[in-house]
Design a protein around this motif. Structure first.
Motif, PDB file in Angstrom:
ATOM      1  N   SER A 113       0.806  -1.231   0.099  1.00  0.00           N
ATOM      2  CA  SER A 113       0.052  -0.114   0.304  1.00  0.00           C
ATOM      3  C   SER A 113       0.985   1.230   0.006  1.00  0.00           C
ATOM      4  CB  SER A 113      -0.973   0.002   1.136  1.00  0.00           C
ATOM      5  OG  SER A 113      -0.147   0.158   2.426  1.00  0.00           O
ATOM      6  N   GLN A 114       1.924   1.147   0.574  1.00  0.00           N
ATOM      7  CA  GLN A 114       3.148   2.229   0.583  1.00  0.00           C
ATOM      8  C   GLN A 114       4.279   1.735   0.885  1.00  0.00           C
ATOM      9  OE1 GLN A 114       1.530   5.029   3.499  1.00  0.00           O
ATOM     10  NE2 GLN A 114       3.033   4.118   5.147  1.00  0.00           N
ATOM     11  N   MET A 115       5.488   2.247   0.595  1.00  0.00           N
ATOM     12  CA  MET A 115       6.763   1.809   0.715  1.00  0.00           C
ATOM     13  C   MET A 115       7.481   2.979   1.437  1.00  0.00           C
ATOM     14  SD  MET A 115       9.855   0.267  -1.459  1.00  0.00           S
ATOM     15  CE  MET A 115      10.213   1.696  -2.448  1.00  0.00           C
ATOM     16  N   ALA A 116       8.067   2.797   2.565  1.00  0.00           N
ATOM     17  CA  ALA A 116       9.132   3.674   3.430  1.00  0.00           C
ATOM     18  C   ALA A 116      10.497   3.313   3.040  1.00  0.00           C
ATOM     19  CB  ALA A 116       8.721   3.818   4.707  1.00  0.00           C
ATOM     20  N   VAL A 117      11.314   4.340   2.521  1.00  0.00           N
ATOM     21  CA  VAL A 117      12.797   4.067   2.162  1.00  0.00           C
ATOM     22  C   VAL A 117      13.614   5.117   3.006  1.00  0.00           C
ATOM     23  CG1 VAL A 117      14.422   3.835   0.335  1.00  0.00           C
ATOM     24  CG2 VAL A 117      11.782   3.531  -0.003  1.00  0.00           C
ATOM     25  N   GLN A 118      14.591   4.461   3.490  1.00  0.00           N
ATOM     26  CA  GLN A 118      15.590   5.391   4.234  1.00  0.00           C
ATOM     27  C   GLN A 118      17.146   5.164   3.579  1.00  0.00           C
ATOM     28  OE1 GLN A 118      15.950   5.695   8.867  1.00  0.00           O
ATOM     29  NE2 GLN A 118      17.690   4.328   8.404  1.00  0.00           N
ATOM     30  N   THR A 119      17.919   6.138   3.332  1.00  0.00           N
ATOM     31  CA  THR A 119      19.158   5.832   3.166  1.00  0.00           C
ATOM     32  C   THR A 119      20.125   5.568   4.380  1.00  0.00           C
ATOM     33  OG1 THR A 119      18.734   7.607   1.280  1.00  0.00           O
ATOM     34  CG2 THR A 119      21.101   7.062   1.844  1.00  0.00           C
ATOM     35  N   GLY A 120      20.693   4.346   4.444  1.00  0.00           N
ATOM     36  CA  GLY A 120      21.508   4.062   5.383  1.00  0.00           C
ATOM     37  C   GLY A 120      20.608   3.101   6.637  1.00  0.00           C
ATOM     38  N   GLY A 121      21.478   2.600   7.466  1.00  0.00           N
ATOM     39  CA  GLY A 121      20.632   2.149   8.674  1.00  0.00           C
ATOM     40  C   GLY A 121      20.283   0.920   8.277  1.00  0.00           C
ATOM     41  N   LYS A 122      18.972   0.476   9.197  1.00  0.00           N
ATOM     42  CA  LYS A 122      18.093  -0.794   8.949  1.00  0.00           C
ATOM     43  C   LYS A 122      16.778  -0.657   9.247  1.00  0.00           C
ATOM     44  CE  LYS A 122      20.244  -2.836  12.510  1.00  0.00           C
ATOM     45  NZ  LYS A 122      20.983  -3.865  13.480  1.00  0.00           N
ATOM     46  N   ALA A 123      16.130  -1.190   8.454  1.00  0.00           N
ATOM     47  CA  ALA A 123      14.655  -1.618   8.434  1.00  0.00           C
ATOM     48  C   ALA A 123      14.022  -2.501   9.328  1.00  0.00           C
ATOM     49  CB  ALA A 123      14.043  -1.203   7.280  1.00  0.00           C
ATOM     50  N   VAL A 124      12.940  -2.350  10.256  1.00  0.00           N
ATOM     51  CA  VAL A 124      12.409  -3.487  10.462  1.00  0.00           C
ATOM     52  C   VAL A 124      11.077  -3.469   9.998  1.00  0.00           C
ATOM     53  CG1 VAL A 124      11.651  -4.836  12.796  1.00  0.00           C
ATOM     54  CG2 VAL A 124      13.886  -3.419  12.708  1.00  0.00           C
ATOM     55  N   SER A 125      10.328  -4.398   9.498  1.00  0.00           N
ATOM     56  CA  SER A 125       9.185  -4.179   8.857  1.00  0.00           C
ATOM     57  C   SER A 125       8.225  -4.486   9.931  1.00  0.00           C
ATOM     58  CB  SER A 125       9.163  -5.423   7.827  1.00  0.00           C
ATOM     59  OG  SER A 125       9.241  -6.556   8.358  1.00  0.00           O
ATOM     60  N   GLY A 126       6.846  -4.353   9.479  1.00  0.00           N
ATOM     61  CA  GLY A 126       5.622  -4.583  10.410  1.00  0.00           C
ATOM     62  C   GLY A 126       5.610  -6.080  11.040  1.00  0.00           C
ATOM     63  N   PRO A 127       5.539  -7.059   9.796  1.00  0.00           N
ATOM     64  CA  PRO A 127       5.444  -8.434  10.210  1.00  0.00           C
ATOM     65  C   PRO A 127       6.657  -8.625  11.155  1.00  0.00           C
ATOM     66  CG  PRO A 127       5.087  -8.195   7.832  1.00  0.00           C
ATOM     67  CD  PRO A 127       5.682  -6.708   8.317  1.00  0.00           C
ATOM     68  N   GLU A 128       7.882  -8.213  10.849  1.00  0.00           N
ATOM     69  CA  GLU A 128       8.959  -8.404  11.867  1.00  0.00           C
ATOM     70  C   GLU A 128       8.480  -8.104  13.193  1.00  0.00           C
ATOM     71  OE1 GLU A 128      13.807  -8.297  12.220  1.00  0.00           O
ATOM     72  OE2 GLU A 128      12.962  -7.595  10.464  1.00  0.00           O
TER      73      GLU A 128
END
Length: 329
Positions: A113-128
């Motif tokens: 439905s949407q995508m959030a993008v960050q330069t650098g670091g780490k992303a933890v998704s909603g399911p995780e």
């Protein structure tokens, strides 16, 4: 506008030529990969300076490693040059962007439905995040000696960490109890600083077998073993159940058969009850006498109560010093 259309055509053509090479005989992609599809992540981090397909998507179904290795390196758009900045893109915009860079091959992508993008670091998704919250609560619920059930988990859609060395920490401000619970989410640096905060919630059911009324119980009725049975209840809706210890007890309020006994239904028996025969103790410097008397009220140890001497019929006030014992000095 003409130059933009031209650039779009060139990018799509380059991507198409890349796929032709990959899918052609002797290329690196296997025959099974001809029906490939990719799931675009709802949250992703990119290294820059250009976003790669493998940073924002992952293969669906069967795809061998060589195929994915080739696809994942395909270059898309320019990444943000501001580390830690999160950009949120809607599905409609994603569809437009991928069509611009991939042409008809964009139809193979499954878009969130949407995508959030960050330069650098780490992303933890909603399911995780949801999995982490469930694991966190499950581990702590084992100490409650019941069957735990965690439902209605609500988390942020994603949680970004500013650096690869940062970690996500889960904690609770209050002791864990059945019912609605709140879990604190914190982004922690290696030196212990909190860089980001958020909150997740869940509903914790704890099923447990507890004492219940074996028969209808009336107010002021003494609670004995033969009047107690057991039933399985959800402690989320019966938070103050009696654990079967302590006493002696009596009913503070009436309770129907099969209903769980809570601490609000019972109270400790007073040391002296109205109408009971008690030991009336006279104690002075030179005399110590014990006679029988009738309690005219009820009281606990340390409280005063009126009693009637069964011999003289005289009423006196005394202090309760023990079960069925009243002292007059």
């Amino acid at each position: 506008m003409t130059m933009r259309i031209a650039r779009k055509g060139i990018r799509a053509m380059v991507f198409g030529l890349t796929m032709l090479v990959l899918l052609a005989p002797g290329g690196t992609v296997s025959d099974a990969a001809d029906g490939w599809r990719l799931q675009v992540r709802s949250a992703a981090t990119v290294a820059g300076p250009v976003v790669l397909l493998g940073e924002v998507a992952e293969p669906m179904g069967r795809m061998d490693e060589r195929t994915w290795d080739s696809l994942s390196r395909i270059k898309l758009w320019k990444a943000s040059d501001r580390p830690g900045r999160v950009v949120v893109v809607s599905r409609a915009k994603l569809r437009e962007i991928f069509r611009f860079y991939m042409g008809d091959q964009a139809k193979r992508l499954i878009l969130p439905s949407q995508m959030a993008v960050q330069t650098g670091g780490k992303a933890v998704s909603g399911p995780e995040l949801r999995s982490r919250v469930v694991g966190f609560l499950t581990a702590r619920a084992t100490a409650m000696n019941g069957e735990a059930e965690i439902r209605d988990v609500q988390t942020p859609m994603h949680f970004f960490l500013a650096s690869d060395s940062d970690r996500l920490e889960l904690s609770m401000d209050d002791p864990l109890e059945p019912g609605r619970v709140k879990v604190q989410l914190r982004g922690i640096t290696p030196d212990g600083r909190v860089m980001k905060r958020s909150v997740a919630t869940a509903f914790l059911n704890i099923w447990k077998t507890v004492p219940s009324a074996a028969m209808p119980l009336n107010r002021l009725e003494r609670l004995s073993r033969d009047k107690v049975s057991f039933t399985r209840v959800n402690l989320a809706y019966h938070p103050d159940v009696w654990d079967g210890t302590g006493g002696p007890w009596r009913m503070k309020r009436s309770l129907g058969r099969g209903q769980p006994i809570t601490m609000q239904h019972i109270e400790a028996l007073p040391a002296v009850e109205r109408g009971e025969t008690v030991d009336l103790i006279y104690k002075g410097r030179r005399i110590h006498l014990t006679i029988k008397a009738e309690a005219l009220g009820e009281a606990r140890i340390g409280q005063q109560v009126a009693v009637r001497n069964l011999q003289s019929k005289r009423t006196v006030m005394g202090t309760v010093v023990g079960d069925d014992q009243v002292m007059v000095r």
